[in-house]
Design a protein around this motif. Structure first.
Motif, mmCIF file in Angstrom:
data_model
loop_
_atom_site.group_PDB
_atom_site.id
_atom_site.type_symbol
_atom_site.label_atom_id
_atom_site.label_comp_id
_atom_site.label_asym_id
_atom_site.label_seq_id
_atom_site.Cartn_x
_atom_site.Cartn_y
_atom_site.Cartn_z
ATOM 1 N N LEU A 170 0.818 -1.212 0.000
ATOM 2 C CA LEU A 170 0.000 0.000 0.000
ATOM 3 C C LEU A 170 0.854 1.265 0.000
ATOM 4 O O LEU A 170 0.298 2.372 -0.045
ATOM 5 N N ALA A 171 2.172 1.099 0.047
ATOM 6 C CA ALA A 171 3.044 2.284 0.092
ATOM 7 C C ALA A 171 4.417 1.951 -0.493
ATOM 8 O O ALA A 171 4.857 0.791 -0.494
ATOM 9 N N TYR A 172 5.071 3.006 -0.984
ATOM 10 C CA TYR A 172 6.395 2.887 -1.588
ATOM 11 C C TYR A 172 7.266 4.035 -1.098
ATOM 12 O O TYR A 172 6.768 5.129 -0.788
ATOM 13 N N HIS A 173 8.565 3.781 -1.068
ATOM 14 C CA HIS A 173 9.512 4.850 -0.761
ATOM 15 C C HIS A 173 10.370 5.104 -1.987
ATOM 16 O O HIS A 173 11.032 4.183 -2.487
ATOM 17 N N LEU A 174 10.332 6.332 -2.480
ATOM 18 C CA LEU A 174 11.169 6.741 -3.603
ATOM 19 C C LEU A 174 12.375 7.488 -3.049
ATOM 20 O O LEU A 174 12.215 8.453 -2.289
ATOM 21 N N SER A 175 13.574 7.023 -3.407
ATOM 22 C CA SER A 175 14.788 7.650 -2.872
ATOM 23 C C SER A 175 15.847 7.750 -3.959
ATOM 24 O O SER A 175 15.824 7.025 -4.957
#
Length: 601
Positions: free
Chosen positions: A595-600
């Motif tokens: 349900l969530a992603y981290h873009l880095s």
């Protein structure tokens, strides 16, 4: 997302500036908004180790406030019909929880009466709310309990509850609006009718209008006595509110007496076709977006300019299939209106909901990823202030009862102005604060819309430099920097900068992708009739896919899929072409659901 500023109360009591914004008594230039949730019933009386873990988690959630609710019945002996004596065991747990909240920067709001047992020796009837205006025993019971509680010295803070600046506000009586309470008991209702017969002698007008005026007068008298008691007799400095239910326009004239205006509203609140609070449950499967943002729009006119406005109860209730729209709707419009605080109802109705996972219900967020992730959107748009308030301020004049029998509701075209401008209401004879204009029929806002709501299409788009959100039934929706393509079904996507840089420049972005969640084993008689929540705490995540695009003038991001505890589950491939970064969001891409992603980068 918003730095914690602990301990709560370090800048003195919470106050209002002349714009109706929360500030501090000892730091009047320091503004603050509040966001948190309700704790109900036994969730207020936890073992110390459990209380420690709860407070730590709430702080990690980004909350800076909590509301103690449905607590008073367990602060006293529940077996006594009119107990005002505090229970030492539950009081000690309550004291400790308050102290831990304060220590870690969680401000507190609560109610001086919710549902504590009261049986009048005069009438033999139960229920304090309806009897307060007509039975002195009810008033004395209310005073005795408030005095006992507010003068009790908390051993963990060293202060009495009443002198503690970590208290934002106190509600005199929860949902005390007399028009909704006077007839709850037939015997009490008969007393009202008898008193009304005497009161109306010599007065002109139809009985319906006169009875409303009669109730209004009684309610005003009770408020005057209660406010005088807490402020003058007890000397409390905490801000005072009440009348937090019912949006009838004339109530604005009574709310002028209060330090702040507070309201409650739900979307798809459960109904009970057979027995109250028992299965089966009626479920409204509509969308607030398609109803013109009914939540929160219907509350907007009740705000009074110059006073803070809070919502201590709201929810887009489970199992409504569109509840993923709740985060952008509440976060964006509360920010646009420049409200002062929001409290989700609720975190948990019991200690069991905190200690373990008993499964879902209509309200609790403690074991509901939908609500907890929606809160991240609200925290960005509202608490962090990513969406600036509207500069336009329009107020509706409410005439007294004696002047042409005012309408009970606000004009629809006035309420709809709240989708683009700050709105509120005022007693017609009162001078408005600087910068606020009085509403006239046909009035339009001059500002271009900053929240794009299309009720016919069922879409909502919010764009700020740090956060963008898109809610759509399926297909495509472009915000500004964020675009959704080929959504397989209803969903909300949000891109939130975590490092304070604009989205296109950010090196750390939280992307949220919500569709629907259900408890395993839930049973339905129809789409609008829930017959069982299911007997398993396991959750089912609805499969939803979409291509998410973000403008990216520089280095592409690495995309990490996140588990519900925030840990990385796996890496998702992304591509950069012609200044646009894209990747596929799929709620079922990894075991456990995504349900969530981290873009880095």
């Amino acid at each position: 997302m918003v730095p914690q500023d602990a301990p709560a109360g370090q800048y003195g009591f919470v106050r209002s500036n002349d714009q109706g914004e929360f500030v501090f008594g000892n730091a009047p230039g320091k503004k603050i908004r509040f966001y948190g949730a309700n704790l109900c019933f036994t969730a207020n009386f936890l073992d110390k180790a459990v209380a420690d873990k709860l407070v730590e988690y709430l702080v990690r959630m980004g909350y800076n406030a909590i509301r103690f609710h449905h607590h008073d019945g367990r602060l006293v002996d529940p077996a006594v019909s009119d107990s005002v004596k505090l229970n030492p065991e539950t009081l000690d747990r309550f004291d400790y929880l308050f102290a831990q909240c304060k220590k870690h920067g969680l401000y507190v709001t609560t109610d001086l009466y919710v549902n504590r047992n009261f049986k009048s020796p005069a009438t033999g009837c139960y229920g304090l709310k309806a009897q307060l205006p007509i039975d002195e025993h009810a008033m004395e019971s209310w005073k005795d309990f408030v005095r006992s509680w507010m003068t009790h010295r908390n051993p963990y803070t060293g202060l009495t509850w009443g002198e503690d600046p970590a208290l934002i506000s106190l509600c005199l009586v929860n949902e005390d609006t007399l028009s909704a309470n006077w007839s709850a008991n037939p015997k009490v209702a008969a007393l009202y009718r008898s008193k009304f017969t005497e009161w109306k002698k010599g007065r002109e007008g139809d009985d319906q209008t006169l009875f409303r005026e009669f109730l209004f007068e009684l309610q005003g008298n009770v408020l005057d006595r209660q406010i005088d008691f807490v402020k003058n007799e007890l000397g409390l400095k905490t801000m005072i509110t009440s009348l937090n239910w019912i949006t009838d326009a004339p109530l604005t004239r009574l709310r002028e007496k209060l330090d702040l205006v507070d309201m409650h509203q739900y979307f798809s609140h459960p109904t009970f076709p057979e027995k109250a609070w028992q299965m089966p449950i009626g479920v409204d499967q509509g969308s607030s977006i398609r109803r013109g943002a009914s939540l929160p729009r219907e509350m907007m006119p009740t705000r009074i300019f110059g006073k803070p406005f809070t919502v201590t109860e709201f929810n887009f209730c489970n199992p409504n299939r569109f509840r993923a729209e709740g985060g952008p709707l509440m976060g964006a419009y509360a920010a646009l209106q420049n409200w002062g605080g929001l409290w989700r109802f609720c975190w948990s109705h019991s200690d069991a909901g905190i200690i373990r996972n008993p499964g879902q219900n209509s309200f609790d967020a403690s074991n509901d990823p939908m609500q907890q992730l929606s809160d991240r959107i609200i925290l960005a748009l509202f608490l962090r202030g990513d969406l600036a308030p509207s500069k336009a301020k329009i107020s509706y004049p409410v005439a007294p009862f004696s002047k042409n029998s005012p309408a009970m509701s606000y004009p629809g075209d006035f309420a709809n102005l709240g989708l683009d401008a700050q709105i509120g209401s005022h007693a017609a004879e009162r001078k408005l604060p600087a910068g606020v204009v009085c509403w006239r029929p046909g009035m339009k806002t001059q500002e271009p819309p900053r929240i794009r709501l299309d009720r016919k299409a069922g879409t909502l788009a919010v764009s700020t430099p740090l956060t963008e959100t898109a809610t759509l039934p399926a297909g495509d929706l472009a915000v500004k920097k964020l675009r959704v393509k080929d959504a397989s079904k209803f969903m909300t996507a949000a891109a939130i900068s975590l490092d304070g840089k604009p989205l296109t420049e950010s090196d750390s972005i939280l992307v949220i992708h919500l569709s629907n969640i259900s408890q395993s084993g839930a049973g339905y008689g129809s789409s609008t009739l829930l017959c069982a929540w299911g007997n398993s705490p396991e959750l089912l995540v609805e499969r939803c896919t979409a291509t998410l695009e973000l403008e990216c003038p520089g280095t592409p991001w690495r995309v990490a899929a996140l588990a519900l505890d925030g840990s990385e589950t796996g890496e998702v491939p992304g591509s950069l072409k012609n200044g646009v970064f894209r990747f596929t969001a799929d709620t079922t891409a990894f075991p456990g659901g995504i349900l969530a992603y981290h873009l880095s980068r």
